[in-house]
Design a protein around this motif. Structure first.
Motif, PDB file in Angstrom:
ATOM      1  N   VAL A 143      27.732 -21.714  -1.940  1.00  0.00           N
ATOM      2  CA  VAL A 143      28.040 -20.249  -1.931  1.00  0.00           C
ATOM      3  C   VAL A 143      29.539 -19.829  -1.583  1.00  0.00           C
ATOM      4  CG1 VAL A 143      27.139 -17.376  -2.172  1.00  0.00           C
ATOM      5  CG2 VAL A 143      25.912 -19.561  -2.510  1.00  0.00           C
ATOM      6  N   ALA A 144      29.849 -20.048  -0.367  1.00  0.00           N
ATOM      7  CA  ALA A 144      31.142 -20.033   0.363  1.00  0.00           C
ATOM      8  C   ALA A 144      32.156 -19.774  -0.646  1.00  0.00           C
ATOM      9  CB  ALA A 144      30.573 -19.947   1.723  1.00  0.00           C
ATOM     10  N   ALA A 145      31.793 -21.654  -0.889  1.00  0.00           N
ATOM     11  CA  ALA A 145      32.971 -21.694  -1.500  1.00  0.00           C
ATOM     12  C   ALA A 145      33.539 -21.452  -3.570  1.00  0.00           C
ATOM     13  CB  ALA A 145      32.855 -23.777  -1.724  1.00  0.00           C
ATOM     14  N   ALA A 146      32.386 -21.216  -3.377  1.00  0.00           N
ATOM     15  CA  ALA A 146      32.098 -20.534  -5.056  1.00  0.00           C
ATOM     16  C   ALA A 146      33.205 -19.613  -4.671  1.00  0.00           C
ATOM     17  CB  ALA A 146      31.295 -20.271  -5.500  1.00  0.00           C
ATOM     18  N   GLN A 147      32.342 -18.243  -4.091  1.00  0.00           N
ATOM     19  CA  GLN A 147      32.989 -16.945  -3.783  1.00  0.00           C
ATOM     20  C   GLN A 147      34.168 -16.981  -3.432  1.00  0.00           C
ATOM     21  OE1 GLN A 147      29.659 -15.610  -1.302  1.00  0.00           O
ATOM     22  NE2 GLN A 147      28.639 -14.779  -3.044  1.00  0.00           N
ATOM     23  N   GLY A 148      34.818 -17.836  -3.085  1.00  0.00           N
ATOM     24  CA  GLY A 148      36.157 -18.260  -1.984  1.00  0.00           C
ATOM     25  C   GLY A 148      37.305 -18.662  -3.678  1.00  0.00           C
ATOM     26  N   VAL A 149      36.995 -18.332  -4.000  1.00  0.00           N
ATOM     27  CA  VAL A 149      37.689 -18.791  -5.258  1.00  0.00           C
ATOM     28  C   VAL A 149      38.242 -16.766  -6.028  1.00  0.00           C
ATOM     29  CG1 VAL A 149      38.119 -18.600  -7.409  1.00  0.00           C
ATOM     30  CG2 VAL A 149      37.030 -20.563  -6.509  1.00  0.00           C
ATOM     31  N   GLY A 150      37.659 -16.266  -5.399  1.00  0.00           N
ATOM     32  CA  GLY A 150      37.640 -14.867  -5.511  1.00  0.00           C
ATOM     33  C   GLY A 150      37.794 -14.078  -6.245  1.00  0.00           C
ATOM     34  N   SER A 151      38.738 -14.248  -7.987  1.00  0.00           N
ATOM     35  CA  SER A 151      38.705 -13.771  -8.647  1.00  0.00           C
ATOM     36  C   SER A 151      37.825 -13.778 -10.237  1.00  0.00           C
ATOM     37  CB  SER A 151      40.290 -14.619  -9.692  1.00  0.00           C
ATOM     38  OG  SER A 151      40.400 -14.274 -11.402  1.00  0.00           O
ATOM     39  N   PRO A 152      37.042 -12.879 -10.102  1.00  0.00           N
ATOM     40  CA  PRO A 152      36.338 -12.888 -11.144  1.00  0.00           C
ATOM     41  C   PRO A 152      36.442 -13.053 -11.952  1.00  0.00           C
ATOM     42  CG  PRO A 152      36.557 -10.349 -10.033  1.00  0.00           C
ATOM     43  CD  PRO A 152      37.709 -11.357  -9.754  1.00  0.00           C
ATOM     44  N   GLN A 153      37.701 -13.525 -12.505  1.00  0.00           N
ATOM     45  CA  GLN A 153      37.755 -14.293 -14.665  1.00  0.00           C
ATOM     46  C   GLN A 153      38.101 -15.355 -14.170  1.00  0.00           C
ATOM     47  OE1 GLN A 153      39.411 -11.289 -12.962  1.00  0.00           O
ATOM     48  NE2 GLN A 153      40.722 -10.342 -14.412  1.00  0.00           N
ATOM     49  N   ILE A 154      38.240 -16.166 -12.796  1.00  0.00           N
ATOM     50  CA  ILE A 154      38.364 -17.498 -12.696  1.00  0.00           C
ATOM     51  C   ILE A 154      36.714 -17.662 -12.715  1.00  0.00           C
ATOM     52  CG2 ILE A 154      39.007 -19.459 -11.410  1.00  0.00           C
ATOM     53  CD1 ILE A 154      41.864 -18.300 -11.213  1.00  0.00           C
ATOM     54  N   ARG A 200      43.107 -18.699   4.260  1.00  0.00           N
ATOM     55  CA  ARG A 200      43.645 -17.904   3.506  1.00  0.00           C
ATOM     56  C   ARG A 200      44.543 -17.096   4.110  1.00  0.00           C
ATOM     57  NH1 ARG A 200      41.229 -19.106  -2.317  1.00  0.00           N
ATOM     58  NH2 ARG A 200      39.521 -20.347  -2.032  1.00  0.00           N
ATOM     59  N   HIS A 201      45.902 -17.158   2.537  1.00  0.00           N
ATOM     60  CA  HIS A 201      46.946 -16.132   2.931  1.00  0.00           C
ATOM     61  C   HIS A 201      46.378 -14.782   2.397  1.00  0.00           C
ATOM     62  CE1 HIS A 201      49.891 -14.304   2.894  1.00  0.00           C
ATOM     63  NE2 HIS A 201      50.513 -14.128   1.760  1.00  0.00           N
ATOM     64  N   ARG A 202      45.427 -14.901   1.081  1.00  0.00           N
ATOM     65  CA  ARG A 202      44.799 -13.678   1.117  1.00  0.00           C
ATOM     66  C   ARG A 202      43.727 -13.882   0.233  1.00  0.00           C
ATOM     67  NH1 ARG A 202      48.591 -11.532  -3.635  1.00  0.00           N
ATOM     68  NH2 ARG A 202      49.423 -13.324  -5.213  1.00  0.00           N
ATOM     69  N   HIS A 203      42.680 -12.944  -0.101  1.00  0.00           N
ATOM     70  CA  HIS A 203      41.322 -13.549  -0.967  1.00  0.00           C
ATOM     71  C   HIS A 203      41.761 -14.030  -2.654  1.00  0.00           C
ATOM     72  CE1 HIS A 203      38.573 -14.658   2.249  1.00  0.00           C
ATOM     73  NE2 HIS A 203      39.432 -13.487   2.747  1.00  0.00           N
ATOM     74  N   GLY A 204      41.792 -14.484  -3.441  1.00  0.00           N
ATOM     75  CA  GLY A 204      41.577 -14.839  -4.597  1.00  0.00           C
ATOM     76  C   GLY A 204      43.171 -14.620  -5.433  1.00  0.00           C
ATOM     77  N   LEU A 205      43.375 -15.798  -6.421  1.00  0.00           N
ATOM     78  CA  LEU A 205      44.119 -16.410  -6.519  1.00  0.00           C
ATOM     79  C   LEU A 205      45.061 -17.551  -5.544  1.00  0.00           C
ATOM     80  CD1 LEU A 205      45.714 -12.581  -8.174  1.00  0.00           C
ATOM     81  CD2 LEU A 205      43.954 -14.418  -9.334  1.00  0.00           C
ATOM     82  N   ASP A 206      44.851 -17.673  -4.357  1.00  0.00           N
ATOM     83  CA  ASP A 206      45.739 -18.373  -3.569  1.00  0.00           C
ATOM     84  C   ASP A 206      44.450 -19.472  -3.632  1.00  0.00           C
ATOM     85  OD1 ASP A 206      47.837 -17.342  -3.356  1.00  0.00           O
ATOM     86  OD2 ASP A 206      47.388 -16.419  -1.966  1.00  0.00           O
ATOM     87  N   TRP A 207      44.960 -20.714  -3.212  1.00  0.00           N
ATOM     88  CA  TRP A 207      44.500 -21.825  -2.646  1.00  0.00           C
ATOM     89  C   TRP A 207      43.940 -21.838  -0.927  1.00  0.00           C
ATOM     90  CZ3 TRP A 207      45.682 -21.695  -7.666  1.00  0.00           C
ATOM     91  CH2 TRP A 207      44.690 -22.448  -8.502  1.00  0.00           C
ATOM     92  N   PRO A 208      43.307 -22.245  -0.150  1.00  0.00           N
ATOM     93  CA  PRO A 208      43.811 -22.505   0.833  1.00  0.00           C
ATOM     94  C   PRO A 208      44.453 -22.806   1.584  1.00  0.00           C
ATOM     95  CG  PRO A 208      41.305 -22.670   0.286  1.00  0.00           C
ATOM     96  CD  PRO A 208      42.454 -22.712  -1.325  1.00  0.00           C
ATOM     97  N   TYR A 209      44.751 -22.312   2.947  1.00  0.00           N
ATOM     98  CA  TYR A 209      45.916 -23.710   3.330  1.00  0.00           C
ATOM     99  C   TYR A 209      45.200 -24.965   4.413  1.00  0.00           C
ATOM    100  CZ  TYR A 209      48.917 -19.488   3.604  1.00  0.00           C
ATOM    101  OH  TYR A 209      50.102 -18.364   3.743  1.00  0.00           O
ATOM    102  N   VAL A 210      43.352 -24.716   4.734  1.00  0.00           N
ATOM    103  CA  VAL A 210      43.178 -25.378   5.326  1.00  0.00           C
ATOM    104  C   VAL A 210      41.425 -25.082   4.796  1.00  0.00           C
ATOM    105  CG1 VAL A 210      41.857 -25.904   7.628  1.00  0.00           C
ATOM    106  CG2 VAL A 210      44.499 -26.231   7.496  1.00  0.00           C
ATOM    107  N   THR A 211      40.745 -25.224   4.784  1.00  0.00           N
ATOM    108  CA  THR A 211      38.663 -25.943   4.319  1.00  0.00           C
ATOM    109  C   THR A 211      38.046 -26.341   5.720  1.00  0.00           C
ATOM    110  OG1 THR A 211      39.415 -24.650   2.122  1.00  0.00           O
ATOM    111  CG2 THR A 211      37.147 -25.553   3.140  1.00  0.00           C
ATOM    112  N   ALA A 212      37.140 -25.595   5.974  1.00  0.00           N
ATOM    113  CA  ALA A 212      35.971 -27.343   6.749  1.00  0.00           C
ATOM    114  C   ALA A 212      34.968 -26.849   6.523  1.00  0.00           C
ATOM    115  CB  ALA A 212      36.740 -27.185   8.407  1.00  0.00           C
ATOM    116  N   ALA A 213      34.235 -27.880   6.182  1.00  0.00           N
ATOM    117  CA  ALA A 213      32.509 -27.840   5.910  1.00  0.00           C
ATOM    118  C   ALA A 213      31.794 -28.447   6.478  1.00  0.00           C
ATOM    119  CB  ALA A 213      32.628 -28.060   4.580  1.00  0.00           C
TER     120      ALA A 213
END
Length: 328
Positions: free
Chosen positions: A93-104, A229-242
């Motif tokens: 859920v967090a991974a999907a929501q992290g995409v940020g942009s409602p359109q994407i 992330r630099h900012r939420h939405g429209l940017d890919w993360p610098y680093v992710t950890a699961a």
């Protein structure tokens, strides 16, 4: 972009028949959020696009034989809102929501997220996955701020998938359908690969196969995700950890730590998992796991900062998985 044929099959079998023996013959069109960009940037030039929009069996989430069956055409928004997923897999859920942009989120699909092409700017400007100009490698002396710090000896692009680290930590598999009705199932970890030569893909499915579903065991694993992330939405993360683990009398057992956006493939760090296993998750054990997760990193000239972010991301992912407040 180059001209192409467009097909809208009504079944997986029809879709497979419309694909070809090579990647230049055809490409699968899911949500299109990445493929259309690749076509415009001339990164890909298939002769045919095969849309999966009219294939109903590829959509939706269901429980089957002790696993969550996620159709490859399920959108990120649908995944994040599904009751089975929200109950068992907060990391997804967090991974999907992290995409940020409602359109994407509304257009992008689960299968498309796994199979999107790298965001490396050298790759996106037609220098290939190995980022070369002639025989000269461009990444080592170039702008490598967002490139890999693990497994970067031959190729330094990073796996762009938002869902992959969590799916690997959860021991998920993918279902691939090929010619003649052939179906094979492989771990998500084996879906990703580092190409051996230019022209090969960074995924292990064949050009004439379709990714049809993701299967996640309902094993009751505690799981969490943290992205920097630099900012939420429209940017890919610098680093992710699961992080995922089994609760054994209050202690973590069989803990898995998987990093994203730091290597060409989702990067499982067994040493970090071992640092979490055998004790209750706490700020101290989570910090030790973060330290362990950086062992073996080989930063490039401009991305050493990622190692520090790995420590924080792993610590916070572990605390999130345990339901504890974030610290530091």
């Amino acid at each position: 972009m180059n001209a192409f044929e467009y097909a809208r099959p009504a079944s997986v079998a029809e879709a497979v028949e419309l694909l070809g023996a090579s990647w230049d013959d055809a490409a699968v069109l899911a949500g299109g959020t990445d493929l259309i960009t690749c076509l415009k940037q001339h990164v890909m030039a298939p002769k045919r696009l095969v849309s999966l929009r009219d294939v109903p069996e590829l959509k939706g989430v269901a429980e089957e034989n002790g696993r969550a069956h996620i159709g490859a055409m399920t959108t990120l928004a649908e995944l994040a809102a599904d009751p089975l997923i929200t109950q068992h897999f907060p990391a997804l859920v967090a991974a999907a929501q992290g995409v940020g942009s409602p359109q994407i989120m509304a257009a992008g699909t689960v299968g498309g997220d796994l199979l999107q092409r790298p965001r490396c700017w050298y790759f996106r400007t037609e220098h290939g996955l190995f980022a070369k100009e002639g025989d000269t490698a461009l990444v080592p002396a170039g702008d490598n701020r967002y490139h890999a710090i693990f497994g970067n000896d031959s190729a330094a692009f990073v796996c762009p998938s938002s869902l992959a680290p969590s799916l690997v930590a959860l021991d998920a598999t993918v279902e691939l359908s090929g010619p003649g009705g052939a179906v094979r199932e492989i771990p998500v970890a084996e879906l990703f690969r580092v190409p051996a030569a230019e022209g090969e893909r960074e995924h292990s499915l064949a050009a004439n196969e379709v990714l049809t579903a993701i299967l996640v065991p309902l094993e009751g694993l505690k799981n969490g995700l943290y992205e920097v992330r630099h900012r939420h939405g429209l940017d890919w993360p610098y680093v992710t950890a699961a992080v995922a683990y089994r609760d054994s009398g209050g202690a973590a057992a069989d803990a898995r730590v998987v990093l994203g956006h730091v290597a060409p493939v989702p990067w499982r760090v067994d040493a970090a998992g071992e640092a979490l296993s055998g004790a209750a998750i706490s700020a101290d054990t989570a910090a030790k796991a973060g330290e362990a997760a950086t062992v073996g990193a080989t930063p490039l000239s401009r991305n050493a900062y990622k190692a520090a972010l790995v420590k924080t991301a792993v610590k916070r992912a572990a605390l999130t998985a345990a339901g504890l407040p974030l610290e530091g």
